[in-house]
Motif scaffolding. Structure first.
Motif, PDB file in Angstrom:
ATOM      1  N   ALA A  61     110.039  60.384 -35.632  1.00 22.19           N
ATOM      2  CA  ALA A  61     110.324  60.492 -37.096  1.00 22.19           C
ATOM      3  C   ALA A  61     109.364  59.523 -37.870  1.00 22.19           C
ATOM      4  O   ALA A  61     108.764  59.675 -38.836  1.00 22.19           O
ATOM      5  CB  ALA A  61     111.637  60.479 -37.384  1.00 22.19           C
ATOM      6  N   ALA A  62     109.534  58.222 -37.457  1.00 20.24           N
ATOM      7  CA  ALA A  62     108.581  57.155 -38.131  1.00 20.24           C
ATOM      8  C   ALA A  62     107.269  57.456 -38.258  1.00 20.24           C
ATOM      9  O   ALA A  62     106.525  57.161 -39.280  1.00 20.24           O
ATOM     10  CB  ALA A  62     109.193  55.964 -37.532  1.00 20.24           C
ATOM     11  N   LEU A  63     106.775  57.948 -37.112  1.00 19.37           N
ATOM     12  CA  LEU A  63     105.240  58.129 -36.956  1.00 19.37           C
ATOM     13  C   LEU A  63     104.522  59.373 -37.791  1.00 19.37           C
ATOM     14  O   LEU A  63     103.487  59.429 -38.194  1.00 19.37           O
ATOM     15  CB  LEU A  63     104.709  58.286 -35.239  1.00 19.37           C
ATOM     16  CG  LEU A  63     104.759  56.996 -34.795  1.00 19.37           C
ATOM     17  CD1 LEU A  63     104.492  57.219 -33.245  1.00 19.37           C
ATOM     18  CD2 LEU A  63     103.961  55.793 -35.268  1.00 19.37           C
ATOM     19  N   PHE A  64     105.582  60.236 -37.865  1.00 17.71           N
ATOM     20  CA  PHE A  64     104.933  61.724 -38.613  1.00 17.71           C
ATOM     21  C   PHE A  64     105.961  62.165 -39.779  1.00 17.71           C
ATOM     22  O   PHE A  64     105.738  63.124 -39.961  1.00 17.71           O
ATOM     23  CB  PHE A  64     105.216  62.678 -37.269  1.00 17.71           C
ATOM     24  CG  PHE A  64     104.532  62.486 -36.087  1.00 17.71           C
ATOM     25  CD1 PHE A  64     102.995  62.532 -36.315  1.00 17.71           C
ATOM     26  CD2 PHE A  64     105.083  62.050 -34.878  1.00 17.71           C
ATOM     27  CE1 PHE A  64     102.091  62.323 -35.027  1.00 17.71           C
ATOM     28  CE2 PHE A  64     104.153  61.777 -33.821  1.00 17.71           C
ATOM     29  CZ  PHE A  64     102.838  61.795 -33.872  1.00 17.71           C
ATOM     30  N   GLY A  65     106.537  61.270 -40.347  1.00 12.86           N
ATOM     31  CA  GLY A  65     106.902  61.413 -41.711  1.00 12.86           C
ATOM     32  C   GLY A  65     108.588  61.893 -41.741  1.00 12.86           C
ATOM     33  O   GLY A  65     108.942  62.601 -42.686  1.00 12.86           O
ATOM     34  N   GLY A  66     109.479  61.734 -40.863  1.00 13.82           N
ATOM     35  CA  GLY A  66     110.755  62.041 -40.978  1.00 13.82           C
ATOM     36  C   GLY A  66     110.833  63.283 -39.752  1.00 13.82           C
ATOM     37  O   GLY A  66     110.195  63.901 -39.594  1.00 13.82           O
ATOM     38  N   GLN A  67     112.228  63.169 -39.745  1.00 13.16           N
ATOM     39  CA  GLN A  67     112.845  64.367 -38.800  1.00 13.16           C
ATOM     40  C   GLN A  67     112.454  65.719 -39.202  1.00 13.16           C
ATOM     41  O   GLN A  67     112.278  66.706 -38.434  1.00 13.16           O
ATOM     42  CB  GLN A  67     114.356  64.267 -38.386  1.00 13.16           C
ATOM     43  CG  GLN A  67     114.495  63.054 -37.696  1.00 13.16           C
ATOM     44  CD  GLN A  67     115.980  62.871 -37.343  1.00 13.16           C
ATOM     45  OE1 GLN A  67     117.079  63.392 -38.005  1.00 13.16           O
ATOM     46  NE2 GLN A  67     116.343  62.021 -36.468  1.00 13.16           N
ATOM     47  N   ASP A  68     112.202  65.932 -40.498  1.00 13.66           N
ATOM     48  CA  ASP A  68     112.051  67.299 -41.198  1.00 13.66           C
ATOM     49  C   ASP A  68     110.639  67.452 -41.115  1.00 13.66           C
ATOM     50  O   ASP A  68     110.377  68.774 -41.754  1.00 13.66           O
ATOM     51  CB  ASP A  68     112.685  67.583 -42.337  1.00 13.66           C
ATOM     52  CG  ASP A  68     114.341  67.212 -42.388  1.00 13.66           C
ATOM     53  OD1 ASP A  68     114.833  67.843 -41.235  1.00 13.66           O
ATOM     54  OD2 ASP A  68     115.123  67.063 -43.588  1.00 13.66           O
ATOM     55  N   ALA A  69     109.684  66.787 -40.813  1.00 13.53           N
ATOM     56  CA  ALA A  69     108.390  66.985 -41.064  1.00 13.53           C
ATOM     57  C   ALA A  69     107.934  68.100 -39.745  1.00 13.53           C
ATOM     58  O   ALA A  69     108.795  67.852 -38.700  1.00 13.53           O
ATOM     59  CB  ALA A  69     107.524  65.695 -40.689  1.00 13.53           C
ATOM     60  N   ALA A  70     107.064  68.845 -40.353  1.00 14.45           N
ATOM     61  CA  ALA A  70     106.635  69.691 -39.284  1.00 14.45           C
ATOM     62  C   ALA A  70     106.104  69.254 -38.011  1.00 14.45           C
ATOM     63  O   ALA A  70     106.382  69.812 -36.879  1.00 14.45           O
ATOM     64  CB  ALA A  70     105.493  70.707 -39.957  1.00 14.45           C
ATOM     65  N   VAL A  71     105.388  68.289 -38.024  1.00 15.00           N
ATOM     66  CA  VAL A  71     104.665  67.893 -36.737  1.00 15.00           C
ATOM     67  C   VAL A  71     105.633  67.186 -35.703  1.00 15.00           C
ATOM     68  O   VAL A  71     105.785  67.206 -34.794  1.00 15.00           O
ATOM     69  CB  VAL A  71     103.454  66.595 -37.189  1.00 15.00           C
ATOM     70  CG1 VAL A  71     103.126  66.021 -35.855  1.00 15.00           C
ATOM     71  CG2 VAL A  71     102.385  67.220 -37.779  1.00 15.00           C
ATOM     72  N   ALA A  72     106.716  66.330 -36.413  1.00 11.61           N
ATOM     73  CA  ALA A  72     107.902  65.865 -35.675  1.00 11.61           C
ATOM     74  C   ALA A  72     108.842  66.688 -35.036  1.00 11.61           C
ATOM     75  O   ALA A  72     109.091  66.929 -34.009  1.00 11.61           O
ATOM     76  CB  ALA A  72     108.604  65.091 -36.549  1.00 11.61           C
ATOM     77  N   ARG A  73     108.865  67.955 -35.990  1.00  6.60           N
ATOM     78  CA  ARG A  73     109.585  69.267 -35.224  1.00  6.60           C
ATOM     79  C   ARG A  73     108.973  69.736 -34.005  1.00  6.60           C
ATOM     80  O   ARG A  73     109.778  70.096 -33.052  1.00  6.60           O
ATOM     81  CB  ARG A  73     109.951  70.240 -36.377  1.00  6.60           C
ATOM     82  CG  ARG A  73     111.080  69.438 -37.328  1.00  6.60           C
ATOM     83  CD  ARG A  73     111.340  70.429 -38.559  1.00  6.60           C
ATOM     84  NE  ARG A  73     111.332  72.081 -37.912  1.00  6.60           N
ATOM     85  CZ  ARG A  73     112.455  72.559 -38.158  1.00  6.60           C
ATOM     86  NH1 ARG A  73     113.501  72.144 -38.855  1.00  6.60           N
ATOM     87  NH2 ARG A  73     112.901  73.789 -37.572  1.00  6.60           N
ATOM     88  N   ILE A  74     107.583  70.013 -34.199  1.00  6.09           N
ATOM     89  CA  ILE A  74     106.922  70.384 -33.079  1.00  6.09           C
ATOM     90  C   ILE A  74     107.029  69.526 -31.955  1.00  6.09           C
ATOM     91  O   ILE A  74     107.149  70.192 -30.703  1.00  6.09           O
ATOM     92  CB  ILE A  74     105.313  70.604 -33.646  1.00  6.09           C
ATOM     93  CG1 ILE A  74     105.325  71.685 -34.513  1.00  6.09           C
ATOM     94  CG2 ILE A  74     104.402  70.817 -32.298  1.00  6.09           C
ATOM     95  CD1 ILE A  74     103.744  71.797 -35.273  1.00  6.09           C
TER      96      ILE A  74
END
Length: 76
Positions: free
Chosen positions: A31-44
Motif C-alpha cells: 500500500a505504501a509503494l502503490f498509493g494505498g490499499q484502494d489503489a488499483a495497482v495495489a489491489r492487482i
C-alpha cells in the motif's frame, strides 16, 4: 518446478514479507509503494498474491521427485 510455479512462489514470498511487516510493524509495504490499499495497482498485486497461493496448493500435493544418483564409483 515450472516457470508459473516459480513466479507464484516469488509472489507468495512477497506477500509473506508484507504480512510480516503488517503484523510486526503495522506497515503495509504494498500500500505504501502503490498509493494505498484502494489503489488499483495495489489491489492487482493483492489479487496476484492470492492467486499465487492457489497455484501453490498444487505444490503441496505434488509427490517429491526422487533424486537419481549414480552408483558409487570405486577407484583402485
Amino acid at each position: 518446478m515450472s516457470t508459473l510455479q516459480r513466479i507464484a512462489l516469488l509472489l507468495i514470498i512477497i506477500g509473506a514479507i508484507n504480512w510480516g511487516l503488517i503484523g510486526f510493524f503495522q506497515f503495509d509495504l504494498v500500500a505504501a509503494l502503490f498509493g494505498g490499499q484502494d489503489a488499483a495497482v495495489a489491489r492487482i498485486i493483492y489479487g496476484l498474491v492470492g492467486i499465487s497461493g492457489l497455484i501453490a496448493l498444487s505444490l503441496l500435493f505434488k509427490p517429491s521427485e526422487e533424486v537419481e544418483t549414480e552408483p558409487e564409483k570405486r577407484y583402485s
